[in-house]
Design a protein around this motif. Structure first.
Motif, PDB file in Angstrom:
ATOM      1  N   LEU A 522       0.805  -1.219   0.000  1.00 36.98           N
ATOM      2  CA  LEU A 522       0.000   0.000   0.000  1.00 36.98           C
ATOM      3  C   LEU A 522       0.841   1.273   0.000  1.00 36.98           C
ATOM      4  N   ALA A 523       2.141   1.168  -0.279  1.00 33.65           N
ATOM      5  CA  ALA A 523       2.970   2.375  -0.336  1.00 33.65           C
ATOM      6  C   ALA A 523       2.454   3.300  -1.439  1.00 33.65           C
ATOM      7  N   GLY A 524       2.165   4.530  -1.093  1.00 33.35           N
ATOM      8  CA  GLY A 524       1.633   5.494  -2.042  1.00 33.35           C
ATOM      9  C   GLY A 524       0.117   5.533  -2.085  1.00 33.35           C
ATOM     10  N   PHE A 525      -0.552   4.694  -1.274  1.00 34.98           N
ATOM     11  CA  PHE A 525      -2.018   4.665  -1.309  1.00 34.98           C
ATOM     12  C   PHE A 525      -2.603   5.970  -0.769  1.00 34.98           C
ATOM     13  N   GLY A 526      -1.941   6.541   0.255  1.00 35.64           N
ATOM     14  CA  GLY A 526      -2.419   7.806   0.788  1.00 35.64           C
ATOM     15  C   GLY A 526      -2.370   8.911  -0.256  1.00 35.64           C
ATOM     16  N   GLN A 527      -1.277   8.936  -1.034  1.00 35.05           N
ATOM     17  CA  GLN A 527      -1.177   9.933  -2.085  1.00 35.05           C
ATOM     18  C   GLN A 527      -2.243   9.712  -3.157  1.00 35.05           C
ATOM     19  N   PHE A 528      -2.548   8.446  -3.433  1.00 39.80           N
ATOM     20  CA  PHE A 528      -3.594   8.127  -4.401  1.00 39.80           C
ATOM     21  C   PHE A 528      -4.932   8.713  -3.950  1.00 39.80           C
ATOM     22  N   LEU A 529      -5.248   8.550  -2.666  1.00 39.00           N
ATOM     23  CA  LEU A 529      -6.498   9.112  -2.161  1.00 39.00           C
ATOM     24  C   LEU A 529      -6.483  10.628  -2.236  1.00 39.00           C
ATOM     25  N   GLN A 530      -5.315  11.222  -1.970  1.00 35.53           N
ATOM     26  CA  GLN A 530      -5.208  12.671  -2.046  1.00 35.53           C
ATOM     27  C   GLN A 530      -5.424  13.159  -3.472  1.00 35.53           C
ATOM     28  N   ASN A 531      -4.920  12.378  -4.442  1.00 36.89           N
ATOM     29  CA  ASN A 531      -5.117  12.752  -5.846  1.00 36.89           C
ATOM     30  C   ASN A 531      -6.599  12.729  -6.206  1.00 36.89           C
ATOM     31  N   LEU A 532      -7.325  11.724  -5.648  1.00 32.94           N
ATOM     32  CA  LEU A 532      -8.762  11.695  -5.893  1.00 32.94           C
ATOM     33  C   LEU A 532      -9.437  12.942  -5.328  1.00 32.94           C
ATOM     34  N   LYS A 533      -8.999  13.342  -4.126  1.00 38.45           N
ATOM     35  CA  LYS A 533      -9.548  14.553  -3.529  1.00 38.45           C
ATOM     36  C   LYS A 533      -9.229  15.769  -4.387  1.00 38.45           C
ATOM     37  N   ASN A 534      -8.000  15.783  -4.910  1.00 37.36           N
ATOM     38  CA  ASN A 534      -7.600  16.921  -5.734  1.00 37.36           C
ATOM     39  C   ASN A 534      -8.434  17.027  -7.004  1.00 37.36           C
ATOM     40  N   GLN A 535      -8.956  15.867  -7.480  1.00 40.14           N
ATOM     41  CA  GLN A 535      -9.778  15.855  -8.686  1.00 40.14           C
ATOM     42  C   GLN A 535     -11.259  16.098  -8.375  1.00 40.14           C
ATOM     43  N   GLY A 536     -11.586  16.400  -7.101  1.00 37.93           N
ATOM     44  CA  GLY A 536     -12.950  16.753  -6.748  1.00 37.93           C
ATOM     45  C   GLY A 536     -13.771  15.616  -6.166  1.00 37.93           C
ATOM     46  N   MET A 537     -13.156  14.430  -5.936  1.00 39.28           N
ATOM     47  CA  MET A 537     -13.877  13.301  -5.361  1.00 39.28           C
ATOM     48  C   MET A 537     -13.405  13.115  -3.925  1.00 39.28           C
ATOM     49  N   HIS A 538     -14.321  12.914  -3.003  1.00 36.92           N
ATOM     50  CA  HIS A 538     -13.961  12.791  -1.588  1.00 36.92           C
ATOM     51  C   HIS A 538     -14.055  11.332  -1.134  1.00 36.92           C
ATOM     52  N   PRO A 539     -12.956  10.583  -1.070  1.00 33.52           N
ATOM     53  CA  PRO A 539     -12.972   9.172  -0.656  1.00 33.52           C
ATOM     54  C   PRO A 539     -12.975   9.045   0.866  1.00 33.52           C
ATOM     55  N   TYR A 540     -14.165   8.998   1.455  1.00 32.52           N
ATOM     56  CA  TYR A 540     -14.262   9.017   2.909  1.00 32.52           C
ATOM     57  C   TYR A 540     -14.451   7.636   3.539  1.00 32.52           C
ATOM     58  N   LEU A 541     -14.802   6.618   2.785  1.00 32.67           N
ATOM     59  CA  LEU A 541     -15.088   5.318   3.366  1.00 32.67           C
ATOM     60  C   LEU A 541     -13.835   4.564   3.805  1.00 32.67           C
ATOM     61  N   MET A 542     -12.649   4.995   3.344  1.00 35.76           N
ATOM     62  CA  MET A 542     -11.424   4.285   3.707  1.00 35.76           C
ATOM     63  C   MET A 542     -10.918   4.653   5.092  1.00 35.76           C
ATOM     64  N   GLY A 543     -11.409   5.715   5.662  1.00 36.88           N
ATOM     65  CA  GLY A 543     -10.860   6.214   6.907  1.00 36.88           C
ATOM     66  C   GLY A 543      -9.752   7.215   6.625  1.00 36.88           C
ATOM     67  N   ASP A 544      -8.988   7.557   7.664  1.00 37.16           N
ATOM     68  CA  ASP A 544      -7.937   8.578   7.530  1.00 37.16           C
ATOM     69  C   ASP A 544      -6.620   7.929   7.155  1.00 37.16           C
ATOM     70  N   PHE A 545      -6.158   8.220   5.937  1.00 38.19           N
ATOM     71  CA  PHE A 545      -4.853   7.769   5.471  1.00 38.19           C
ATOM     72  C   PHE A 545      -3.957   8.995   5.282  1.00 38.19           C
ATOM     73  N   PRO A 546      -2.801   9.026   5.946  1.00 35.99           N
ATOM     74  CA  PRO A 546      -1.873  10.149   5.700  1.00 35.99           C
ATOM     75  C   PRO A 546      -1.304  10.059   4.291  1.00 35.99           C
ATOM     76  N   VAL A 547      -0.930  11.203   3.766  1.00 42.33           N
ATOM     77  CA  VAL A 547      -0.416  11.230   2.401  1.00 42.33           C
ATOM     78  C   VAL A 547       0.875  10.439   2.299  1.00 42.33           C
ATOM     79  N   ASP A 548       1.780  10.590   3.284  1.00 41.00           N
ATOM     80  CA  ASP A 548       3.043   9.846   3.286  1.00 41.00           C
ATOM     81  C   ASP A 548       3.139   9.051   4.571  1.00 41.00           C
TER      82      ASP A 548
END
Length: 566
Positions: A522-548
């Protein structure tokens, strides 16, 4: 000659003749009433067949539709003929053409001779018994019923509704309290004579002529006026199902009837030759001299009614497809559903099968096919993996799978990418154990090389679907065993929830897990979620993942502290 038999016959006249001759061989006179619906030719042949037996007589014929006055009139005429022609009769036993003596007639005669003043007639008020079927308890005595319930159902129902709407109510004749009970009784000569020669009989007859099912209330009510000793039970074994219809006894009920110790049983199948030959035999070898005890077989009938009304847990078929809420168990046995585990762990199905011994499937409700274990295309019960057949009735697919594999725990994967029509059904099944890691569907998207715009669109759709699924799982009507974790909280300490799940499946002895499933990188998964947020989608079901995030397992072992001496 102390016992007289009345037989009400409308079919199977050959068997009725056989039973009538059996009664007369023991010295019991028989008066037979043949339903007026029987053709004159058949009736004449029946009379001629028993003409050589002087103690078999025939009474005036009436038409005897079910639940109508004709049955009472037929019994009255037969009773009057019995009392008039046979002075030595002390008890009169009412039977039907489908009744069969189970014990030597001499035993019944001796039993009644020891109780010369006892009337055996089931007699209870409607407030005291739960027998009535059809919604009419006290009303059967206060409304009029000029139409046949079986042959004129529409008129019967409409006339009842009309009387209720008008508030119509008949008055019950003074001096009597309506009672109900089995039609098949055994009355003393004194009681029967008092009923038939009552100076108020015309008044009672006029009243009961329009009572519903008067054959189960006329003698049962009037016997209370004259009997000095009533035993409120019938000497005839007669069992009824939940619809009020009599059970029919066949040849394979021989041992069951022997165990009842009853004198007479109804309703016997006309072609049960084995029963007729077994019981119409030598009186010295038929049965033991014991008190009639139909309760000895009540448990068997109770189980039969339960099986008929409730069926077997989780069994559905063309002859038994219960309405919602009437099932005897939604499915046949316990099973487990895993949502998000196959996405988060590599080869999770193989690990789970080793850890539990259960049969572990992939996504049974996947979009392309049902992913049976070991890649099978057809499984127990000839269930194919075809998605179109499965999706035609997902509930039937699952209930058939659980039924046909009962005895082995079934587990399968599930998720928002599957056919989620089954989700609500799973939540209301007490046999279901559902374990959910929310947001784990994002892991395959994270590892894919698809265009990020398509990934974002797919992620938004899957999150919306899973959110609806979670609403079902958190409903107040849920009966399944449900556990839900966010992906973030699950990967912090996965062994504890895995241990709980394995213990609950309970296929093998309880033990601590010695092997954990291998988690996806899962290395980089937090950044992946952040990219989704940056594109206007809010992935909230995964819980809190830090970017790094700090790596869970560093490639290099931690260095041990050491002391340098000078």
């Amino acid at each position: 000659m102390s016992l007289g038999i009345i037989m009400l016959v409308h079919t199977a006249l050959d068997q009725a003749e056989q039973v009538a001759r059996h009664w007369t061989r023991a010295g019991c006179p028989v008066v037979i009433h043949v339903d007026a619906s029987v053709s004159q030719g058949i009736y004449d042949r029946f009379v001629a067949a028993v003409a050589n037996v002087p103690t078999i007589l025939f009474s005036r014929r009436h038409r005897c539709d079910w639940g109508t006055w004709g049955l009472v009139a037929a019994t009255q005429d037969a009773g009057e003929l019995m009392l008039a022609r046979f002075d030595q009769v002390r008890h009169v036993y009412l039977t039907s053409g489908s009744c069969l003596p189970l014990r030597p007639v001499e035993e019944l005669i001796g039993y009644l001779a020891a109780r010369p003043r006892t009337d055996f007639i089931e007699s209870a008020t409607t407030a005291d018994v739960p027998w009535t079927v059809g919604g009419l308890d006290q009303e059967r005595f206060t409304l009029r019923f000029p139409f046949s319930w079986r042959n004129q159902r529409y008129l019967f129902d409409k006339f009842v509704q009309w009387q209720r709407a008008l508030g119509y109510s008949r008055s019950i004749p003074r001096g009597i309290t309506p009672h109900m009970g089995s039609q098949w009784w055994c009355l003393t000569r004194q009681t029967l004579s008092s009923i038939l020669h009552d100076p108020e009989r015309q008044k009672y007859d006029r009243y009961f002529r329009h009572v519903w099912i008067p054959d189960e209330s006329y003698f049962q009510t009037l016997a209370r006026l004259y009997s000095t000793n009533i035993e409120s039970r019938s000497l005839t074994l007669s069992k009824f199902d939940f619809q009020g219809k009599p059970h029919i006894f066949y040849d394979d009920h021989l041992q069951l009837l022997r165990r009842s110790d009853c004198f007479v049983a109804r309703k016997i199948w006309p072609h049960a030759e084995r029963l007729y030959s077994a019981f119409l035999t030598d009186p010295t070898s038929a049965m033991n001299r014991t008190e009639p005890n139909p309760g000895k077989i009540d448990r068997i009938f109770a189980r039969a009614v339960d099986r008929r009304t409730r069926g077997r847990a989780g069994l559905y078929m063309h002859s038994r497809y219960p309405n919602y809420g009437w099932e005897n168990g939604v499915t046949a046995s316990k099973y487990s559903v895993f949502q998000g585990f196959a996405e988060l762990f590599q080869d999770f199905d193989l690990w789970l099968a080793r850890a539990t011994g259960a049969q572990v499937h992939g996504h049974l409700f996947g979009p392309h096919r049902a992913e049976f274990t070991d890649g099978q295309t057809v499984i127990n019960g000839a269930l194919p993996d075809d998605a179109n057949l499965r999706d035609a009735n997902p509930q039937a697919f699952l209930t058939n799978l659980i039924w046909n594999t009962r005895g082995q725990r079934q587990c399968f994967q599930f998720g928002p990418g599957d056919n989620i029509k089954i989700n609500w059904f799973l939540t209301r099944d007490p046999n279901a154990q559902i374990s959910v890691i929310t947001g784990a569907w994002a892991v395959p998207l994270f590892k894919s090389d698809a265009d990020f715009a398509l990934i974002r669109k797919e992620a938004a759709a899957l999150q919306k679907i899973e959110n609806r699924m979670l609403d079902d799982l958190r409903s107040a009507d849920v009966k399944a065993r449900i556990r839900i974790w966010t992906m973030a909280e699950f990967i912090e300490a996965p062994m504890e929830p895995l241990q709980v799940i394995i213990d609950e499946i309970g296929q093998t002895g309880t033990r601590r897990l010695s092997e954990a499933p291998r988690m996806e990188e899962l290395a980089g998964f937090g950044q992946f979620l952040q990219n989704l947020k940056n594109q206007g989608m809010h992935p909230y079901l995964m819980g809190d993942f830090p970017v790094d995030p700090v790596p869970r397992n560093s490639g290099q072992p931690a260095r041990k502290p050491y002391l340098v001496k000078k």
